[in-house]
Design an enzyme around this catalytic site. Structure first.
Site, PDB file in Angstrom:
ATOM      1  N   GLU A  31     -12.901  -1.167   6.721  1.00 27.62           N
ATOM      2  CA  GLU A  31     -11.792  -2.030   7.114  1.00 27.62           C
ATOM      3  C   GLU A  31     -12.273  -3.478   7.080  1.00 27.62           C
ATOM      4  OE1 GLU A  31      -8.446  -1.228   6.994  1.00 27.62           O
ATOM      5  OE2 GLU A  31      -9.167   0.482   8.145  1.00 27.62           O
ATOM      6  N   GLY A 116       0.712  -1.143   8.090  1.00 27.73           N
ATOM      7  CA  GLY A 116      -0.681  -1.067   7.661  1.00 27.73           C
ATOM      8  C   GLY A 116      -0.984   0.212   6.897  1.00 27.73           C
ATOM      9  N   LEU A 117       0.058   0.915   6.428  1.00 26.55           N
ATOM     10  CA  LEU A 117      -0.170   2.158   5.675  1.00 26.55           C
ATOM     11  C   LEU A 117       0.181   1.980   4.203  1.00 26.55           C
ATOM     12  CD1 LEU A 117       1.215   4.600   8.377  1.00 26.55           C
ATOM     13  CD2 LEU A 117      -1.178   4.154   7.831  1.00 26.55           C
ATOM     14  N   SER A 118       0.320   0.709   3.802  1.00 25.61           N
ATOM     15  CA  SER A 118       0.434   0.377   2.391  1.00 25.61           C
ATOM     16  C   SER A 118       1.745   0.820   1.749  1.00 25.61           C
ATOM     17  CB  SER A 118      -0.758   0.972   1.630  1.00 25.61           C
ATOM     18  OG  SER A 118      -0.702   0.618   0.286  1.00 25.61           O
ATOM     19  N   GLU A 152       1.733  -8.070  -6.569  1.00 26.17           N
ATOM     20  CA  GLU A 152       1.545  -8.540  -5.186  1.00 26.17           C
ATOM     21  C   GLU A 152       0.692  -9.797  -5.144  1.00 26.17           C
ATOM     22  OE1 GLU A 152       1.116  -6.420  -1.497  1.00 26.17           O
ATOM     23  OE2 GLU A 152       1.333  -4.493  -2.493  1.00 26.17           O
ATOM     24  N   ASP A 164      -5.230  -0.952  -1.945  1.00 30.76           N
ATOM     25  CA  ASP A 164      -3.974  -0.216  -1.770  1.00 30.76           C
ATOM     26  C   ASP A 164      -3.422   0.297  -3.096  1.00 30.76           C
ATOM     27  OD1 ASP A 164      -4.350  -1.000   0.798  1.00 30.76           O
ATOM     28  OD2 ASP A 164      -2.608  -2.323   0.927  1.00 30.76           O
TER      29      ASP A 164
HETATM   30  P1  ADP Z   1       2.380  -2.322   4.348  1.00 34.80           P
HETATM   31  O1  ADP Z   1       2.110  -2.369   2.887  1.00 34.80           O
HETATM   32  O2  ADP Z   1       1.135  -2.106   5.139  1.00 34.80           O
HETATM   33  O3  ADP Z   1       3.453  -1.357   4.747  1.00 34.80           O
HETATM   34  P2  ADP Z   1       3.213  -5.000   3.793  1.00 34.80           P
HETATM   35  O4  ADP Z   1       3.594  -6.144   4.677  1.00 34.80           O
HETATM   36  O5  ADP Z   1       2.130  -5.194   2.799  1.00 34.80           O
HETATM   37  O6  ADP Z   1       2.895  -3.770   4.763  1.00 34.80           O
HETATM   38  O7  ADP Z   1       4.479  -4.514   2.978  1.00 34.80           O
HETATM   39  C1  ADP Z   1       5.697  -4.291   3.634  1.00 34.80           C
HETATM   40  C2  ADP Z   1       6.803  -4.900   2.799  1.00 34.80           C
HETATM   41  O8  ADP Z   1       6.962  -4.156   1.572  1.00 34.80           O
HETATM   42  C3  ADP Z   1       8.156  -4.823   3.479  1.00 34.80           C
HETATM   43  O9  ADP Z   1       8.372  -5.928   4.338  1.00 34.80           O
HETATM   44  C4  ADP Z   1       9.106  -4.817   2.302  1.00 34.80           C
HETATM   45  O10 ADP Z   1       9.304  -6.130   1.822  1.00 34.80           O
HETATM   46  C5  ADP Z   1       8.326  -4.043   1.232  1.00 34.80           C
HETATM   47  N1  ADP Z   1       8.674  -2.610   1.263  1.00 34.80           N
HETATM   48  C6  ADP Z   1       7.834  -1.574   1.459  1.00 34.80           C
HETATM   49  N2  ADP Z   1       8.488  -0.385   1.414  1.00 34.80           N
HETATM   50  C7  ADP Z   1       9.782  -0.671   1.174  1.00 34.80           C
HETATM   51  C8  ADP Z   1      10.969   0.114   1.028  1.00 34.80           C
HETATM   52  N3  ADP Z   1      10.963   1.455   1.117  1.00 34.80           N
HETATM   53  N4  ADP Z   1      12.126  -0.544   0.813  1.00 34.80           N
HETATM   54  C9  ADP Z   1      12.150  -1.892   0.717  1.00 34.80           C
HETATM   55  N5  ADP Z   1      11.083  -2.659   0.856  1.00 34.80           N
HETATM   56  C10 ADP Z   1       9.901  -2.092   1.076  1.00 34.80           C
HETATM   57 MG    MG Z   2       0.965  -3.850   1.846  1.00 33.64          MG
END
Ligand code: ADP
Ligand code: MG
Length: 381
Positions: A31, A116-118, A152, A164
């Site tokens: 991490e 935080g689970l990508s 990204e 990720d």
């Molecule tokens: P993590 O990748 O850890 O979940 P991030 O902040 O990197 O957190 O990514 C989250 C963002 O990705 C959300 O705020 C959204 O913009 C986008 N996202 C992820 N999954 C979805 C989904 N199923 N529908 C719409 N947007 C999504």
């Molecule tokens: Mg992410």
């Protein structure tokens, strides 16, 4: 998968033509080593994001998060919402001639978003697979990884490494990946077990982004100091534990524990890979707990909710536990003997509720497959 196809049908009134899905991830160890050129040891989760698509003249997208179909304009400026992830993917696919001219896109996930689970890499990798297929291209997982990473990193400006996207693209059932981020190599190791996830439901104070940026700055500063005596040192993670004495002599005191964390975490991650290869789950558990402790004390990056979950899980017989995810507060990963896990997790839930007044969301997963094409259900309904 059904979630995405039925969302597609409800939003656009027709059937999708293709679909793909990609998993979220848990990181067993490693991490905050990602941006220090170190190693990570993630598994792909059974929880996935599915993307259902069909060709169109323009772009309309919908997510199960808001269920409102939105029009997007790929060459225009980003909007600052979730659709940017899709725009980023389309732009990167266009750059290699693998994007359709337009599409209808429906996104649905069983992952918690922003925990935080990508979920973001699950979305970009699955979208890259589904959309390139519409353009008649069959990209290899390694290419999907690069497209998703650049979407990204280059398009959205997310200053993170490739962990990720790597696990979302290359994950395999029953397997953990040891990813050397500095050099880009991937080693597959057996992970037959099951991991439990406890969602803390909290983010870091100060806001996660600010704290992670502060840690990144501290690591950059520490690297500059280290280069005064280790000319050409590429990353902090290339220091060995034996170098820490020199670090303690030369660096300003506030930076020393940060370097100690990065260097020992890198060593723990390599040790965990050896433990995995030997099938030594208790050994990995101990390394996870040591990692969490150093994260809490040296890197000052934990939250009380996560500390309690780790403590409680270990007290009730788990092999190990640690805060997972380098962004927001997020989730704690628990490794426990399968036959005792249900009882241990129930105790963790009780301890958490006693202290914080609510039961956290908890679920489990084995190591699952990476990105894949999905067959469409015969009837959408
Ligand atoms: P993590 O990748 O850890 O979940 P991030 O902040 O990197 O957190 O990514 C989250 C963002 O990705 C959300 O705020 C959204 O913009 C986008 N996202 C992820 N999954 C979805 C989904 N199923 N529908 C719409 N947007 C999504
Ligand atoms: Mg992410």
């Amino acid at each position: 998968m059904r979630l995405a196809t039925s969302l597609y049908a409800a939003s656009f009134g027709s059937r999708p033509g293709a679909a793909a899905s990609a998993p979220g991830r848990l990181n067993l160890l490693g991490e905050h080593t990602e941006y220090n050129g170190g190693v990570v040891l993630p598994i792909a989760l059974e929880r996935r994001t599915a993307v259902a698509v069909a060709p169109a003249r323009d772009w309309a997208v919908v997510s199960q998060l808001d269920r409102i179909p939105l029009e997007i304009d790929v060459p225009q400026a980003l909007r600052g919402d979730w659709t940017d992830y899709l725009v980023g993917v389309v732009r990167e696919l266009e750059a290699i001639g693998a994007a359709p001219l337009g599409a209808r896109v429906a996104v649905a996930s069983t992952l918690p978003v922003g925990a935080g689970l990508s979920s973001s890499a699950a979305l970009t990798v699955a979208a890259a697979r589904a959309l390139s297929q519409l353009a008649g291209r069959r990209l290899a997982p390694a290419q999907l990884l690069e497209i998703a990473y650049r979407a990204e990193h280059d398009q959205l400006g997310v200053r993170r490494g490739r962990m990720d996207q790597t696990i979302a693209a290359l994950g395999m059932r029953g397997t953990a990946l040891l990813v050397e981020l500095g050099v880009g190599t991937v080693v597959r190791l057996p992970f037959p077990g099951r991991l439990w996830v406890v969602e803390t439901g909290v983010s870091h104070p100060p806001p996660g982004d600010e704290l992670i940026n502060q840690r990144r700055r501290e690591c950059e500063e520490a690297l500059a100091f280290c280069r005064e005596w280790r000319l050409g040192l590429p990353h902090l993670a290339q220091l060995a534990p034996g170098d820490l004495e020199e670090v303690e002599r030369r660096l300003p005191p506030p930076l020393i524990p940060r370097v100690r964390y990065v260097v020992t975490e890198t060593a723990r991650t390599r040790a965990a890979a050896s433990a995995l290869a030997a099938g030594d789950l208790p050994g990995i558990g101990r390394l996870m707990v040591q990692g969490h402790e150093s994260l809490r004390v040296d890197y000052q990056y934990s939250v009380p909710e996560a500390d309690l979950i780790v403590q409680s899980a270990v007290a009730h017989g788990a092999c190990g536990a640690r805060l997972s995810g380098a962004g927001w507060g997020g989730a704690v990963t628990v490794l426990a003997p399968e036959e005792r896990a249900a009882r241990i997790m129930a105790e963790v839930g009780r301890d958490y509720a006693d202290r914080f007044g609510r039961v956290p969301d908890m679920w489990s997963s084995r190591a699952a497959a990476g990105v894949r094409r999905e067959a469409l259900p015969a009837m959408v309904g």
